[in-house]
Write a protein that holds these residues in place. Structure first.
Motif, PDB file in Angstrom:
ATOM      1  N   THR A  77       0.845  -1.204   0.000  1.00  0.00           N
ATOM      2  CA  THR A  77       0.000   0.000   0.000  1.00  0.00           C
ATOM      3  C   THR A  77       0.883   1.258   0.000  1.00  0.00           C
ATOM      4  N   ASP A  78       1.034   1.903   1.148  1.00  0.00           N
ATOM      5  CA  ASP A  78       1.706   3.201   1.198  1.00  0.00           C
ATOM      6  C   ASP A  78       3.178   3.145   0.812  1.00  0.00           C
TER       7      ASP A  78
ATOM      8  N   ILE B 281       4.803   1.047  -1.298  1.00  0.00           N
ATOM      9  CA  ILE B 281       5.047   0.156  -2.438  1.00  0.00           C
ATOM     10  C   ILE B 281       6.167   0.652  -3.339  1.00  0.00           C
TER      11      ILE B 281
ATOM     12  N   SER C  34      -0.258   1.568  -5.581  1.00  0.00           N
ATOM     13  CA  SER C  34      -0.664   1.013  -4.292  1.00  0.00           C
ATOM     14  C   SER C  34      -1.987   0.271  -4.405  1.00  0.00           C
TER      15      SER C  34
ATOM     16  N   PRO D 181      -1.589   6.857  -0.526  1.00  0.00           N
ATOM     17  CA  PRO D 181      -1.136   5.799  -1.429  1.00  0.00           C
ATOM     18  C   PRO D 181      -0.520   6.362  -2.709  1.00  0.00           C
TER      19      PRO D 181
ATOM     20  N   ASN E 127       3.506  10.974  -1.572  1.00  0.00           N
ATOM     21  CA  ASN E 127       3.858   9.573  -1.330  1.00  0.00           C
ATOM     22  C   ASN E 127       5.351   9.338  -1.498  1.00  0.00           C
TER      23      ASN E 127
END
Length: 379
Positions: A271-272, A274, A350, A345, A331
């Motif tokens: 997710t965050d 990646i 993500s 994300p 991000n």
């Protein structure tokens, strides 16, 4: 014969462009979105531990988002403007539903869960509804906006910001606010108001620290300032993220060969964080190529904004494009330790169904603004 072939190929390309125009599809946007989605699925497969179910759910979400984008692209911009206030009210109502009856997971109440049907985050919808509503409101009056218009726009921003921040989801709340602020900025906001807003940042930040931010959010800021102060606790994410990116070097270790994510050193790898997986497996070259695709997509959004033929279209297209840039910037800055971790994300990379569909909706609006230009010009 060579010249005739070139002419024939040119005719084919023009016919294809005409078909796409009639379907209200921007070919460049569509192509770049497919490139991003393909990259995202490759990286997600590795980041998710080769989980095929995760991959299928993400691909399905992209398919739903693609359908939603194509449907929205058929809607005339003036119809969007007409319905924007109603959509805003619906969005606020859904946020209130989350407040009192929302589904709680991982310590936050952010979802509406209809068992066996769908589970989604209404806060994601406000990323589109808020800038659309403010663009509609400001476009109805002379620009630059007066103090009264700015005040009303501020109220339209504050309401969803407070409701989303209470979930708590400060990252999404800030993104929703930024999307509306961009509309105000593009409307020709006078410099005195801009400078006033900048001057207000410090007292607002102090107020948020004291009365809005939760303990874990404060800890994220402190960790950003000094990750090594708690290397096995709150600083673990940033330290492991930077280690993964650094270990990739120039060309990376190779797809599926990353160690930080596959050995579970890197949390939230699908997710965050990646892009840390991307950096470890494809190196600096892989990250740069991804950023180039993002820049091309943002550049196309800027072109569409400049070519928009209505004030509403310019304000909305500009806000969507700039907000997308902020998604990427925050991000990447967050994962590389340049910004505090706020749970934003990486677009199209993500994992996240609601976020993906919302992003596709935004690009559907861009397509509608761009491909309905001729109709607008003759109406």
């Amino acid at each position: 014969m060579g010249f005739d072939r070139v002419l024939a190929e040119g005719d084919v390309m023009r016919r294809r462009a005409t078909v796409l125009q009639r379907l209200h599809i921007d070919g460049w946007l569509l192509f770049l979105l497919f490139v991003l989605a393909t990259i995202g699925l490759f990286i997600l497969y590795s980041a998710g531990g080769k989980d095929e179910h995760l991959l299928i759910r993400q691909a399905s979400s992209f398919g739903v988002g693609l359908l939603v984008m194509l449907i929205i692209a058929q809607v005339e911009p003036r119809l969007m403007a007409r319905w924007s206030a109603f959509l805003y009210v619906i969005g606020v109502f859904l946020l209130l539903v989350v407040e009192f009856m929302g589904h709680k997971a991982m310590g936050a109440t952010r979802w509406i869960n209809i068992p066996g049907v769908v589970r989604f985050q209404p806060a994601e919808l406000m990323k589109v509804f808020v800038p659309m509503t403010i663009a509609w409101y400001l476009a109805r009056h002379n620009l630059p906006p007066s103090f009264k218009r700015i005040l009303v726009s501020g109220v339209l921003l504050i309401v969803p910001f407070v409701l989303i921040a209470r979930q708590p989801d400060l990252g999404t709340a800030l993104l929703v606010m930024v999307s509306g602020v961009f509309v105000l900025f593009l409307s020709g906001l006078q410099w005195r108001w801009i400078l006033g807003a900048i001057a207000a940042v410090i007292p607002v930040a102090i107020g948020m620290w004291m009365f809005v931010m939760r303990p874990y959010q404060k800890q994220r800021v402190l960790t950003f300032l000094n990750p090594e102060s708690d290397p096995l606790g709150s600083g673990w994410n940033i330290i492991q993220s930077k280690a993964a990116i650094g270990s990739g070097g120039i060309f990376g270790k190779g797809w599926l060969l990353g160690t930080q994510s596959h050995l579970d050193f890197l949390p939230e790898s699908h997710t965050d964080f990646i892009i840390a997986v991307l950096g470890e497996e494809f190196g600096l070259v892989g990250i740069c190529l991804l950023l180039i695709v993002y820049l091309l997509l943002i550049g196309r959004g800027v072109v569409i904004t400049l070519q928009a033929q209505t004030v509403f279209g310019k304000l909305l297209a500009g806000s969507i494009t700039l907000t997308f840039f902020i998604y990427v910037f925050v991000n990447v800055g967050m994962v590389s330790g340049l910004l505090p971790v706020v749970g934003v994300p990486l677009p199209f990379i993500s994992y996240g169904g609601t976020s993906l569909v919302t992003l596709m909706s935004g690009f559907g609006i861009l397509m509608a603004i761009h491909t309905h230009r001729k109709w607008i010009a003759h109406s």
